[in-house]
Design a protein around this motif. Structure first.
Motif, PDB file in Angstrom:
ATOM      1  N   MET A 241       3.376  25.945  66.765  1.00 40.91           N
ATOM      2  CA  MET A 241       3.612  25.445  65.418  1.00 40.91           C
ATOM      3  C   MET A 241       5.021  25.802  64.941  1.00 40.91           C
ATOM      4  SD  MET A 241       1.308  25.921  61.961  1.00 40.91           S
ATOM      5  CE  MET A 241       1.474  27.702  61.926  1.00 40.91           C
ATOM      6  N   VAL A 242       5.469  27.020  65.223  1.00 40.89           N
ATOM      7  CA  VAL A 242       6.828  27.425  64.855  1.00 40.89           C
ATOM      8  C   VAL A 242       7.854  26.570  65.584  1.00 40.89           C
ATOM      9  CG1 VAL A 242       8.491  29.315  64.936  1.00 40.89           C
ATOM     10  CG2 VAL A 242       6.113  29.773  64.286  1.00 40.89           C
ATOM     11  N   TYR A 243       7.613  26.312  66.863  1.00 39.96           N
ATOM     12  CA  TYR A 243       8.552  25.503  67.639  1.00 39.96           C
ATOM     13  C   TYR A 243       8.648  24.092  67.081  1.00 39.96           C
ATOM     14  CZ  TYR A 243      10.026  22.315  71.316  1.00 39.96           C
ATOM     15  OH  TYR A 243      10.637  21.304  72.005  1.00 39.96           O
ATOM     16  N   ILE A 244       7.510  23.471  66.767  1.00 40.83           N
ATOM     17  CA  ILE A 244       7.517  22.111  66.232  1.00 40.83           C
ATOM     18  C   ILE A 244       8.240  22.075  64.893  1.00 40.83           C
ATOM     19  CG2 ILE A 244       6.070  20.229  65.393  1.00 40.83           C
ATOM     20  CD1 ILE A 244       6.000  20.472  68.376  1.00 40.83           C
ATOM     21  N   ALA A 245       7.982  23.074  64.044  1.00 42.11           N
ATOM     22  CA  ALA A 245       8.636  23.108  62.729  1.00 42.11           C
ATOM     23  C   ALA A 245      10.150  23.212  62.860  1.00 42.11           C
ATOM     24  CB  ALA A 245       8.089  24.278  61.913  1.00 42.11           C
ATOM     25  N   LEU A 246      10.645  24.011  63.811  1.00 48.78           N
ATOM     26  CA  LEU A 246      12.087  24.165  63.999  1.00 48.78           C
ATOM     27  C   LEU A 246      12.686  22.971  64.743  1.00 48.78           C
ATOM     28  CD1 LEU A 246      12.229  27.960  64.935  1.00 48.78           C
ATOM     29  CD2 LEU A 246      12.725  26.914  62.720  1.00 48.78           C
ATOM     30  N   ARG A 247      11.923  22.420  65.675  1.00 49.74           N
ATOM     31  CA  ARG A 247      12.452  21.332  66.498  1.00 49.74           C
ATOM     32  C   ARG A 247      12.504  20.015  65.738  1.00 49.74           C
ATOM     33  NH1 ARG A 247      14.290  17.795  68.955  1.00 49.74           N
ATOM     34  NH2 ARG A 247      14.245  17.322  71.192  1.00 49.74           N
ATOM     35  N   PHE A 248      11.521  19.762  64.876  1.00 54.95           N
ATOM     36  CA  PHE A 248      11.458  18.495  64.158  1.00 54.95           C
ATOM     37  C   PHE A 248      11.535  18.727  62.652  1.00 54.95           C
ATOM     38  CE2 PHE A 248       9.375  17.764  68.236  1.00 54.95           C
ATOM     39  CZ  PHE A 248      10.054  16.642  68.674  1.00 54.95           C
ATOM     40  N   ASP A 249      10.372  18.910  62.051  1.00 56.21           N
ATOM     41  CA  ASP A 249      10.280  19.040  60.602  1.00 56.21           C
ATOM     42  C   ASP A 249       9.002  19.807  60.306  1.00 56.21           C
ATOM     43  OD1 ASP A 249       9.577  18.342  57.795  1.00 56.21           O
ATOM     44  OD2 ASP A 249      11.419  17.183  57.912  1.00 56.21           O
ATOM     45  N   LEU A 250       8.988  20.484  59.172  1.00 51.98           N
ATOM     46  CA  LEU A 250       7.822  21.288  58.822  1.00 51.98           C
ATOM     47  C   LEU A 250       6.561  20.445  58.748  1.00 51.98           C
ATOM     48  CD1 LEU A 250       6.639  23.994  57.967  1.00 51.98           C
ATOM     49  CD2 LEU A 250       7.265  23.450  55.601  1.00 51.98           C
ATOM     50  N   ARG A 251       6.678  19.175  58.300  1.00 48.47           N
ATOM     51  CA  ARG A 251       5.497  18.341  58.150  1.00 48.47           C
ATOM     52  C   ARG A 251       4.873  17.953  59.492  1.00 48.47           C
ATOM     53  NH1 ARG A 251       8.589  13.542  55.314  1.00 48.47           N
ATOM     54  NH2 ARG A 251       9.914  15.319  54.839  1.00 48.47           N
ATOM     55  N   PHE A 252       5.626  18.084  60.592  1.00 47.06           N
ATOM     56  CA  PHE A 252       5.095  17.731  61.907  1.00 47.06           C
ATOM     57  C   PHE A 252       4.261  18.861  62.518  1.00 47.06           C
ATOM     58  CE2 PHE A 252       8.572  14.755  61.470  1.00 47.06           C
ATOM     59  CZ  PHE A 252       8.101  13.615  62.084  1.00 47.06           C
ATOM     60  N   ALA A 253       4.534  20.108  62.131  1.00 49.14           N
ATOM     61  CA  ALA A 253       3.906  21.257  62.785  1.00 49.14           C
ATOM     62  C   ALA A 253       2.388  21.301  62.620  1.00 49.14           C
ATOM     63  CB  ALA A 253       4.538  22.550  62.284  1.00 49.14           C
ATOM     64  N   PRO A 254       1.837  21.128  61.392  1.00 49.24           N
ATOM     65  CA  PRO A 254       0.369  21.204  61.270  1.00 49.24           C
ATOM     66  C   PRO A 254      -0.357  20.154  62.106  1.00 49.24           C
ATOM     67  CG  PRO A 254       1.406  21.403  59.116  1.00 49.24           C
ATOM     68  CD  PRO A 254       2.489  20.998  60.075  1.00 49.24           C
ATOM     69  N   GLY A 255       0.195  18.936  62.187  1.00 51.53           N
ATOM     70  CA  GLY A 255      -0.445  17.903  62.986  1.00 51.53           C
ATOM     71  C   GLY A 255      -0.531  18.286  64.445  1.00 51.53           C
ATOM     72  N   ALA A 256       0.532  18.898  64.962  1.00 52.03           N
ATOM     73  CA  ALA A 256       0.524  19.325  66.365  1.00 52.03           C
ATOM     74  C   ALA A 256      -0.516  20.403  66.601  1.00 52.03           C
ATOM     75  CB  ALA A 256       1.916  19.831  66.758  1.00 52.03           C
ATOM     76  N   VAL A 257      -0.617  21.367  65.688  1.00 49.50           N
ATOM     77  CA  VAL A 257      -1.568  22.460  65.869  1.00 49.50           C
ATOM     78  C   VAL A 257      -3.002  21.955  65.732  1.00 49.50           C
ATOM     79  CG1 VAL A 257      -2.380  24.637  64.895  1.00 49.50           C
ATOM     80  CG2 VAL A 257       0.062  24.225  65.144  1.00 49.50           C
TER      81      VAL A 257
END
Length: 412
Positions: A241-257
Motif C-alpha cells: 500500500m505504501v509503494y502504490i501510494a508513493l508510486r502513483f497516488d494515494l487514492r490508488f493504494a486502498p484499491g490495490a490492498v
C-alpha cells in the motif's frame, strides 16, 4: 499476438455493480468458511506427528484409523495420497508429539533416581544420579550417575514408565562416557510407536518396517509459526500500500490492498472448501499470489495514469474502460501462460508441490479478476466519494488541464 481488435473499448465499468456483488459474496464466503468449519491446519501450525507410509497391501482409511486409535493415539487424520505410482500411500497425522512434557520428565527423574530427593526405598545410594537432560526432539535422554551405572537396571526401570518406549537393540541404554558415568537412553519417537502399533493391529504383511517420511513439531512452535505467517502477509500488504501510494497516488493504494486481500482470502477460502491442508507451503503460495497480483494491478494502474494526460475531457470511468481494454490482451496472455505452466505441476506433481500449484492457480485467476473488477472500481468509487466535488471526478478535471493527445474511443 493480438487477441482483441485495436482501438475497441469494452464497458467494464458498466457491470461494476454485478461484479462488486460477486466479489463481496466470494469474500464473505471465504471469511465464513475460514471461521467455521475453519482451515485444516497442517502439522506446521497445530503441532503433532505426521508420517507418510506406503503399505504393502491394499487397505482402507477406516482400517488404518481404527488401528491407530487402538494403538493409543487420539483423533488421527488419515489421508490417502492419490498418485499413480503409489496406490497404497497414506499420510497419517496424530496430535501426540515425541517431546516429553514437564510432568513426564519429573516422572522419569523419579524412576531413574535423579536428585537428592529421590525416594529412598527404590533408590539406593549406588543407583542415584546427579542430573538428567532430554534432547529437544524428546527421543534421547542423557543421565549422569554418581557411581558406575547398571545398564540392565536402568533399562528395567525405564520399561515401567507409561507412554515411553525404548528403541530396540542390545546397546540401549548405552554408556557414553565411562569417566563421567554418563548414560544415553534412546526412546522411540511417536512415529516409531505409530508404526509399531499399526503393525501389531494390521500385521507385518501390511505395514512396512519403516515410514517414507516422519515429521513432528510441538504445539508451541506451531502456534508461533502460524502467528508469524499471518504477520508476514499483513506486513506485505502494508508495504505494498505504501509503494502504490508513493508510486502513483494515494487514492490508488486502498484499491490495490483491497484487491490483494480479496485474492489472499479467496484463495484460502477455496482451499478450505476443497479440503486442502493449510501449512507453510500454503503461506508461501499466498505471498507469491500477492506479489503476482500486485504486479498485474500496477501495470493497469500505470496505463490509467498514462491515459490521464492523453484522453481529452474523459471521465475517470471512461479512462478505466480504455486502460483495461488496452491491457486486456496482455493480461490474458500472461495469466494463461502462468496457469498452463502451473497445471503441469498440479497434474504431475506430488505432495506439497501439487498443493502449491493448486493455490497458485486459484490465486492467479482471482488476481486477474481482481485487477479488473476490484482494484479499479474501488479506486473509482474512492475518487468520487472522497476526492471529487459535486459528483464530478477529480481525475476528469486533472485530465482536462493537460494537453490532450488522443480522443477517447467509443465504448462497446
Amino acid at each position: 499476438m493480438q487477441l482483441f481488435p485495436v482501438g475497441r473499448i469494452y464497458d467494464f465499468m458498466g457491470a461494476r455493480r454485478l461484479f462488486a456483488f460477486i466479489s463481496v459474496a466470494v469474500t464473505l464466503l471465504a471469511a465464513a468458511v475460514t471461521w467455521k468449519p475453519g482451515p485444516d491446519l497442517g502439522t506446521d501450525f497445530k503441532g503433532g506427528t505426521e508420517i507418510e507410509v506406503e503399505f504393502k497391501k491394499e487397505t482402507s482409511t477406516t482400517d488404518i484409523s481404527n488401528a491407530v486409535m487402538k494403538s493409543g493415539f487420539s483423533a488421527p487424520d488419515v489421508i490417502r495420497v492419490a498418485e499413480n505410482t503409489a496406490k497404497n500411500r497414506y499420510l497419517i497425522r496424530v496430535q501426540e508429539v515425541s517431546t516429553l512434557g514437564a510432568e513426564k520428565q519429573r516422572e522419569i527423574e523419579r524412576t531413574l533416581c535423579v536428585g537428592d530427593d529421590a525416594p529412598a526405598d527404590t533408590c539406593p545410594p549406588d543407583k542415584r544420579a546427579t542430573e538428567m537432560k532430554v534432547s529437544p526432539g524428546g527421543d534421547k535422554i542423557a543421565v549422569r550417575y554418581r557411581e558406575t551405572p547398571d545398564l540392565g537396571w536402568i533399562r528395567s526401570r525405564m520399561e515401567t514408565v507409561h507412554g515411553v518406549a525404548l528403541r530396540e537393540g542390545e546397546n540401549n541404554p548405552s554408556l557414553q562416557n565411562a569417566r563421567d558415568n554418563k548414560v544415553e537412553i534412546a526412546i522411540k519417537s511417536k512415529g516409531d510407536q505409530l508404526l509399531d502399533g499399526m503393525r501389531a493391529q494390521l500385521g507385518p504383511d501390511v505395514v512396512p518396517d519403516t515410514a517414507l517420511r516422519v515429521e513432528w513439531i510441538g504445539p508451541k512452535a506451531g502456534a508461533q509459526l502460524r502467528d508469524s505467517a499471518l504477520k508476514s502477509i499483513a506486513i506485505a500488504l502494508v508495504f505494498i500500500m505504501v509503494y502504490i501510494a508513493l508510486r502513483f497516488d494515494l487514492r490508488f493504494a486502498p484499491g490495490a490492498v483491497i484487491s490483494l486481500a480479496h485474492d489472499a482470502l479467496g484463495t484460502l477460502g477455496l482451499l478450505i472448501i476443497l479440503h486442502r491442508e493449510i501449512n507453510l507451503t500454503t503461506v508461501a503460495a499466498i505471498l507469491t499470489i500477492v506479489g503476482y497480483s500486485v504486479n498485474d494491478t500496477v501495470i493497469v494502474y500505470d496505463r490509467v495514469r498514462e491515459n490521464f494526460g492523453l484522453l481529452r475531457g474523459a471521465t475517470f470511468e471512461s479512462i478505466i474502460n480504455t486502460s483495461i481494454s488496452e491491457m486486456l490482451g496482455r493480461t490474458i496472455l500472461t495469466s494463461s501462460t502462468v496457469v498452463m505452466s502451473l497445471l503441469a505441476f498440479f497434474i504431475w506433481g506430488t505432495g506439497p508441490l501439487k498443493d502449491f500449484a493448486l493455490a497458485l492457480i486459484i490465486g492467479v485467476v482471482l488476481g486477474t479478476y481482481s485487477s479488473v473488477y476490484v482494484a479499479l472500481p474501488f479506486t473509482w468509487w474512492l475518487d468520487r466519494r472522497f476526492f471529487s466535488k459535486g459528483g464530478k471526478g477529480g481525475s476528469q478535471r486533472a485530465s482536462q488541464t493537460r494537453r490532450p493527445q488522443k480522443k477517447a474511443a467509443p465504448v462497446v
